[in-house]
Design a protein around this motif. Sequence first.
Motif, mmCIF file in Angstrom:
data_model
loop_
_atom_site.group_PDB
_atom_site.id
_atom_site.type_symbol
_atom_site.label_atom_id
_atom_site.label_comp_id
_atom_site.label_asym_id
_atom_site.label_seq_id
_atom_site.Cartn_x
_atom_site.Cartn_y
_atom_site.Cartn_z
ATOM 1 N N CYS A 270 30.992 -5.964 60.344
ATOM 2 C CA CYS A 270 30.812 -5.065 59.197
ATOM 3 C C CYS A 270 29.568 -5.440 58.395
ATOM 4 N N THR A 271 29.377 -6.745 58.176
ATOM 5 C CA THR A 271 28.210 -7.200 57.417
ATOM 6 C C THR A 271 26.913 -6.852 58.119
ATOM 7 N N SER A 272 26.820 -7.155 59.417
ATOM 8 C CA SER A 272 25.579 -6.892 60.152
ATOM 9 C C SER A 272 25.318 -5.398 60.280
ATOM 10 N N THR A 273 26.370 -4.574 60.388
ATOM 11 C CA THR A 273 26.178 -3.131 60.497
ATOM 12 C C THR A 273 25.609 -2.551 59.215
ATOM 13 N N ILE A 274 26.150 -2.973 58.067
ATOM 14 C CA ILE A 274 25.636 -2.481 56.781
ATOM 15 C C ILE A 274 24.171 -2.857 56.617
ATOM 16 N N ARG A 275 23.822 -4.089 56.967
ATOM 17 C CA ARG A 275 22.418 -4.514 56.828
ATOM 18 C C ARG A 275 21.515 -3.779 57.814
ATOM 19 N N ALA A 276 22.018 -3.538 59.026
ATOM 20 C CA ALA A 276 21.201 -2.818 60.002
ATOM 21 C C ALA A 276 20.943 -1.388 59.553
ATOM 22 N N VAL A 277 21.950 -0.725 58.975
ATOM 23 C CA VAL A 277 21.754 0.637 58.487
ATOM 24 C C VAL A 277 20.789 0.648 57.308
ATOM 25 N N ALA A 278 20.908 -0.339 56.432
ATOM 26 C CA ALA A 278 19.990 -0.410 55.287
ATOM 27 C C ALA A 278 18.545 -0.575 55.757
ATOM 28 N N GLN A 279 18.338 -1.396 56.779
ATOM 29 C CA GLN A 279 16.987 -1.581 57.308
ATOM 30 C C GLN A 279 16.532 -0.379 58.135
ATOM 31 N N GLY A 280 17.439 0.141 58.961
ATOM 32 C CA GLY A 280 17.057 1.196 59.885
ATOM 33 C C GLY A 280 16.987 2.573 59.280
ATOM 34 N N VAL A 281 17.595 2.804 58.132
ATOM 35 C CA VAL A 281 17.561 4.115 57.482
ATOM 36 C C VAL A 281 16.676 4.074 56.239
ATOM 37 N N VAL A 282 17.080 3.246 55.272
ATOM 38 C CA VAL A 282 16.310 3.175 54.025
ATOM 39 C C VAL A 282 14.935 2.563 54.277
ATOM 40 N N GLY A 283 14.884 1.505 55.099
ATOM 41 C CA GLY A 283 13.600 0.866 55.379
ATOM 42 C C GLY A 283 12.634 1.800 56.087
ATOM 43 N N ILE A 284 13.115 2.540 57.088
ATOM 44 C CA ILE A 284 12.248 3.477 57.799
ATOM 45 C C ILE A 284 11.801 4.605 56.878
ATOM 46 N N ALA A 285 12.711 5.108 56.033
ATOM 47 C CA ALA A 285 12.326 6.160 55.085
ATOM 48 C C ALA A 285 11.252 5.667 54.122
ATOM 49 N N PHE A 286 11.348 4.414 53.699
ATOM 50 C CA PHE A 286 10.337 3.855 52.803
ATOM 51 C C PHE A 286 8.991 3.725 53.522
ATOM 52 N N ILE A 287 9.009 3.305 54.798
ATOM 53 C CA ILE A 287 7.764 3.211 55.569
ATOM 54 C C ILE A 287 7.131 4.589 55.726
ATOM 55 N N GLN A 288 7.957 5.593 56.021
ATOM 56 C CA GLN A 288 7.428 6.950 56.131
ATOM 57 C C GLN A 288 6.828 7.424 54.815
ATOM 58 N N MET A 289 7.482 7.124 53.710
ATOM 59 C CA MET A 289 6.955 7.527 52.409
ATOM 60 C C MET A 289 5.579 6.914 52.174
ATOM 61 N N LEU A 290 5.413 5.631 52.514
ATOM 62 C CA LEU A 290 4.119 4.971 52.315
ATOM 63 C C LEU A 290 3.039 5.589 53.207
ATOM 64 N N GLY B 192 5.060 11.484 60.040
ATOM 65 C CA GLY B 192 6.350 12.160 59.915
ATOM 66 C C GLY B 192 7.266 11.942 61.102
ATOM 67 N N MET B 193 6.687 11.559 62.263
ATOM 68 C CA MET B 193 7.493 11.352 63.463
ATOM 69 C C MET B 193 7.731 9.882 63.767
ATOM 70 N N VAL B 194 7.261 8.978 62.910
ATOM 71 C CA VAL B 194 7.344 7.552 63.213
ATOM 72 C C VAL B 194 8.781 7.053 63.232
ATOM 73 N N ASP B 195 9.689 7.769 62.583
ATOM 74 C CA ASP B 195 11.089 7.327 62.584
ATOM 75 C C ASP B 195 11.696 7.377 63.978
ATOM 76 N N ASN B 196 11.198 8.271 64.839
ATOM 77 C CA ASN B 196 11.716 8.346 66.201
ATOM 78 C C ASN B 196 11.401 7.096 67.010
ATOM 79 N N VAL B 197 10.358 6.362 66.613
ATOM 80 C CA VAL B 197 10.001 5.120 67.294
ATOM 81 C C VAL B 197 10.678 3.923 66.639
ATOM 82 N N LEU B 198 10.705 3.901 65.295
ATOM 83 C CA LEU B 198 11.226 2.743 64.587
ATOM 84 C C LEU B 198 12.751 2.697 64.566
ATOM 85 N N LYS B 199 13.380 3.846 64.609
ATOM 86 C CA LYS B 199 14.848 3.861 64.489
ATOM 87 C C LYS B 199 15.536 3.109 65.625
#
Length: 373
Positions: A211-231, A294-301
């Motif tokens: 449960c702990t690793s899944t929450i952290r992975a989603v935080a990195q893989g969703v919020v982190g990727i969205a932040f990279i795309q925003m930048l 805009g398409m970088v999430d398909n690679v980073l996700k």
Amino acid sequence: MLRSTEKTTSRELLDVLIRAGLITVLVVACYTIFYPFLGLMLWSLILAVTLYPLNTRLAARLNHRQGRAALIIVLIGLLLLMLPLALLGGSIVDSVQQGKHLLDSGGLHIPPPAPAVAGWPLIGEPLYKFWLHASSDMSWLLHQALPHVQGVAKVVLTKLAGAGMGLMIFVIALIIAGLIMAHGDKGSATAQAIASRISGPVRGSQLAELCTSTIRAVAQGVVGIAFIQMLLVGVGLVLMGIPGAGLLALAVLLLGIMQLPVALITLPVIAYVFAFDGVSVATVVFAIWTFIAGMVDNVLKPLLLGRGVSVPMPVVLIGALGGMVANGIIGLFIGPVVLAVGYKLFMSWVYQAEEVVSPVPVDKIDPQEPRVS
């Protein structure tokens, strides 16, 4: 003697039913009381689990003072959250004042379209006529758009009110997460004890870690990727001088978190640049950069979403998407955790059955052991 045994059994059964009924009433009452704070506490736990490794590293440099490290993280988080909002609020106020000034002075107008717009396939000619009419007669445009704007304005105001409430909940959740991180060792031990009580000492520890690793992975893989795309997208917007670049970058971040295609922002921006600036080296480079960003999430996700989780990445991705559809943003974190735990339990059950029926290897058979013929 038999009747006495039957009476004793009936009395014990009645006692069990009464206790079960009282426990059910107590659980329902506790849930009803706690329900208004359920979303807030879930966000607090998600933030605490996500930020706890950072809190641990910072506490190690502060003589293992977890409380002070948690306070520093919360203050930095509030500062990072409030500063852009203050700048955004100031930008919105300035834009409203400029719009009011243009309306009062009669200087509000739409520039005429470029002749190349008429050559666009399918929509070029009607769009050119509509744009040209709007640029020459602003009152006609306002008259045409007013019925549609009223409905959209109501929806936008409702969403803004919901966003304001969500922001306030997020701030409170960040503060509560700091309190949880300040007592992180006790919280981790409690979580391990609860999981062990439910699933046993071995599997309980594994599920708590999952449960702990899944929450952290989603935080990195969703919020982190969205932040990279925003930048990435935001840099292109600022360098190209797009009006409202900050708001558009914020919209990219929100779309990335909600798992919606960022092309909803990037494609209209590219069309706007080609319409007003024409085709040149700068506009072509901007279009390519913005499209790739805009398409970088398909690679980073695939690289980040399942990292550190002992379940396949598609399970986490399906859980994130399905959880968000079912329960909104909070489901983005709850869905992968529930699906990952269910997947882990199911596969454990499958392989446990194989272990029970698997034969003993030949090299493990003791030749001195008597055999039954």
